[in-house]
Write a protein that holds these residues in place. Structure first.
Motif, PDB file in Angstrom:
ATOM      1  N   ASN A  87       0.860   9.658  -5.464  1.00 36.46           N
ATOM      2  CA  ASN A  87       1.241  11.010  -5.053  1.00 36.46           C
ATOM      3  C   ASN A  87       2.210  11.626  -6.059  1.00 36.46           C
ATOM      4  O   ASN A  87       2.136  12.824  -6.359  1.00 36.46           O
ATOM      5  N   ASP A  88       3.126  10.804  -6.598  1.00 37.21           N
ATOM      6  CA  ASP A  88       4.067  11.289  -7.611  1.00 37.21           C
ATOM      7  C   ASP A  88       3.322  11.806  -8.837  1.00 37.21           C
ATOM      8  O   ASP A  88       3.694  12.842  -9.421  1.00 37.21           O
ATOM      9  N   LEU A  89       2.275  11.102  -9.239  1.00 34.58           N
ATOM     10  CA  LEU A  89       1.508  11.522 -10.413  1.00 34.58           C
ATOM     11  C   LEU A  89       0.748  12.814 -10.143  1.00 34.58           C
ATOM     12  O   LEU A  89       0.646  13.686 -11.018  1.00 34.58           O
ATOM     13  N   ARG A 121      -5.940   8.269 -15.678  1.00 35.05           N
ATOM     14  CA  ARG A 121      -6.710   9.279 -16.416  1.00 35.05           C
ATOM     15  C   ARG A 121      -6.943  10.487 -15.530  1.00 35.05           C
ATOM     16  O   ARG A 121      -7.282  10.372 -14.363  1.00 35.05           O
ATOM     17  N   GLY A 122      -6.740  11.669 -16.101  1.00 37.45           N
ATOM     18  CA  GLY A 122      -6.878  12.891 -15.328  1.00 37.45           C
ATOM     19  C   GLY A 122      -5.569  13.365 -14.738  1.00 37.45           C
ATOM     20  O   GLY A 122      -5.450  14.537 -14.356  1.00 37.45           O
ATOM     21  N   LEU A 123      -4.582  12.476 -14.652  1.00 34.17           N
ATOM     22  CA  LEU A 123      -3.265  12.846 -14.134  1.00 34.17           C
ATOM     23  C   LEU A 123      -2.203  12.782 -15.230  1.00 34.17           C
ATOM     24  O   LEU A 123      -1.330  13.644 -15.312  1.00 34.17           O
ATOM     25  N   VAL A 124      -2.264  11.749 -16.067  1.00 32.79           N
ATOM     26  CA  VAL A 124      -1.348  11.611 -17.199  1.00 32.79           C
ATOM     27  C   VAL A 124      -2.159  11.829 -18.472  1.00 32.79           C
ATOM     28  O   VAL A 124      -3.215  11.221 -18.656  1.00 32.79           O
ATOM     29  N   PHE A 160       0.822  -1.210   0.000  1.00 35.68           N
ATOM     30  CA  PHE A 160       0.000   0.000   0.000  1.00 35.68           C
ATOM     31  C   PHE A 160       0.856   1.261   0.000  1.00 35.68           C
ATOM     32  O   PHE A 160       0.547   2.252  -0.653  1.00 35.68           O
ATOM     33  N   LYS A 161       1.974   1.217   0.730  1.00 37.27           N
ATOM     34  CA  LYS A 161       2.845   2.384   0.819  1.00 37.27           C
ATOM     35  C   LYS A 161       3.408   2.747  -0.547  1.00 37.27           C
ATOM     36  O   LYS A 161       3.424   3.919  -0.941  1.00 37.27           O
ATOM     37  N   GLU A 162       3.867   1.743  -1.321  1.00 34.52           N
ATOM     38  CA  GLU A 162       4.387   1.989  -2.660  1.00 34.52           C
ATOM     39  C   GLU A 162       3.293   2.517  -3.580  1.00 34.52           C
ATOM     40  O   GLU A 162       3.504   3.423  -4.377  1.00 34.52           O
ATOM     41  N   THR A 189       9.623  13.006 -13.167  1.00 38.96           N
ATOM     42  CA  THR A 189       9.334  12.000 -12.144  1.00 38.96           C
ATOM     43  C   THR A 189       9.741  10.635 -12.668  1.00 38.96           C
ATOM     44  O   THR A 189       9.370  10.254 -13.779  1.00 38.96           O
ATOM     45  N   LEU A 190      10.521   9.914 -11.873  1.00 40.83           N
ATOM     46  CA  LEU A 190      10.899   8.543 -12.218  1.00 40.83           C
ATOM     47  C   LEU A 190      10.143   7.592 -11.310  1.00 40.83           C
ATOM     48  O   LEU A 190      10.325   7.604 -10.090  1.00 40.83           O
TER      49      LEU A 190
END
Length: 421
Positions: free
Chosen positions: A11-13, A194-197, A3-5, A178-179
């Motif tokens: 969050n990165d996206l 969708r909506g982020l990328v 879940f953490k990953e 972002t990697l």
């Protein structure tokens, strides 16, 4: 993936989307300055980048053709830096007025080029792509989200760390690049975003491209996979053919514009051993059909019989090549239609009518006459660097430079007009 990953990659996206909006506040002059500073930083940190790359190289067999794609050298890093500088020198693709007209009712319409927003790129073991994609995306006003292959994990991390340090120092949003790291679940989350990328561009072999196309909810531009052919016509010049075929096959075997299948007119089978002679210096293994096999027997040292028909639809990415014999140009066209990937195809012919027919009939992004498919490249086309070679027909086709990684919007100005009922 725990879940953490999962939470981190989401969050990165979100941060990348925010960074894309912030990039709208920077002028082309500021972006060019940023790219020049990244280029300088690459050259100042060659040893650090090579150290990271060495860790990746240790995990790959040097005999693997992909080893060369993975490998960085001081000269290659200096070349990457110079490519970044070249992108900085190119005109901005943003704010270009593509259409401008006034309607009879007085409304003024303009169609203007604008950034995509967030461009996601999934790619295999090619650490140079990390720098290329960042430079092109930022120049085109977009943030980029990168998912590189595990083979280049250390190289990609070192590259992104370097870029982020410059972004922070120059007061740009560090999430402009972002990697994403992790397993296939991270990739799937990116494909679902969708909506982020805004668009995803896969760069790699057919397996990767098929996976992305079949699983993505985000729009996809297909690039990379190339099953490339060269047809040597009955009218083809022998010396020209030798040089073109050798260059197309051996210049760099692991790239998408490398030659995979030579198609030869049966009237020129007596010249086949001469056409293939330069390939022997690179120990290219040839898989030949019946007629070609007979023509090359005892005349070419690395000859195999093409027992499996599927060999003709293979993107080898190696020192290997198939040969198909045809009776006429129509059979050559049928073979390409069946086995080609829509990337790059070539004809070697002095007969201008045959060349014209070939270029008109072949359905591919790039179709050559008396030149090798190795020229399919954004820099070679004068586009600067490229983000990939699009093999589809919507939005972009062929080398995707700066103009191809923008979209557009309509700007409408009025003076109180209303639409009648």
């Amino acid at each position: 993936m725990n879940f953490k990953e999962n939470n981190k990659s989401m969050n990165d996206l979100i941060l990348a989307k925010a960074a894309a909006r912030q990039l709208l506040n920077y002028s082309d002059k500021q972006i060019n300055s940023l790219l020049l500073k990244v280029a300088d930083e690459i050259e100042a940190n060659i040893d650090t980048l090579l150290e990271a790359n060495a860790k990746d190289l240790e995990r790959m067999d040097p005999a693997d053709p992909k080893y060369d794609r993975l490998k960085l050298t001081p000269d290659r890093l200096r070349g990457i830096a110079n490519d970044m500088r070249h992108v900085a020198e190119l005109p901005s693709p943003l704010g270009v007025v593509q259409q401008d007209r006034t309607l009879p009712n007085g409304l003024h319409l303009q169609r203007v080029s604008v950034p995509f927003g967030v461009i996601g790129v999934i790619y295999e073991a090619r650490p140079n792509v990390t720098f290329d994609v960042f430079g092109l995306c930022v120049k085109a006003g977009s943030a980029c989200v990168l998912k590189g292959g595990s083979d280049a994990m250390n190289s990609n991390r070192a590259a992104v760390d370097l870029i982020k340090n410059v972004l922070i120092r120059e007061r740009f949003p560090e999430d402009a690049v972002t990697l994403l790291t992790g397993d296939h679940e991270v990739t799937r989350q990116m494909l679902d975003a969708r909506g982020l990328v805004d668009v995803i561009i896969p760069r790699g072999g057919r397996k990767l491209i098929d996976y992305v196309r079949e699983n993505a909810k985000v729009p996809v531009i297909e690039t990379g996979a190339g099953v490339c052919h060269t047809y040597f016509d009955a009218s083809g010049d022998l010396e020209m053919g030798k040089a073109i075929i050798n260059n197309a096959k051996t210049r760099r075997v692991s790239v998408c514009n490398a030659l995979d299948c030579l198609i030869i007119h049966r009237d020129r089978l007596n010249d086949l051993s001469k056409l293939c002679a330069p390939l022997a210096k690179s120990q290219v293994v040839i898989y030949a059909d019946d007629l070609a096999n007979n023509a090359l027997k005892d005349k070419y040292p690395f000859l195999e019989y093409a027992h499996d028909e599927e060999i003709f639809g293979t993107e080898f990415m190696d020192y290997k090549m198939a040969i198909r014999t045809v009776d006429n140009i129509d059979q050559a066209l049928e073979h390409i239609a069946k086995y080609g990937s829509g990337h790059s195809e070539a004809i070697i012919a002095d007969d201008t009518e045959a060349a014209l027919k070939f270029q008109q009939m072949v359905d591919a992004a790039c179709v050559y006459h008396n030149a090798p498919t190795s020229f399919t490249d954004g820099a070679q086309f004068g586009l600067g660097a490229e983000i990939g070679i699009s093999t589809q027909k919507l939005h972009a086709r062929g080398p995707m430079g700066l103009a191809e990684i923008t979209t557009y919007k309509w700007l409408i100005s009025g003076n109180g007009q209303i639409r009648p009922k």
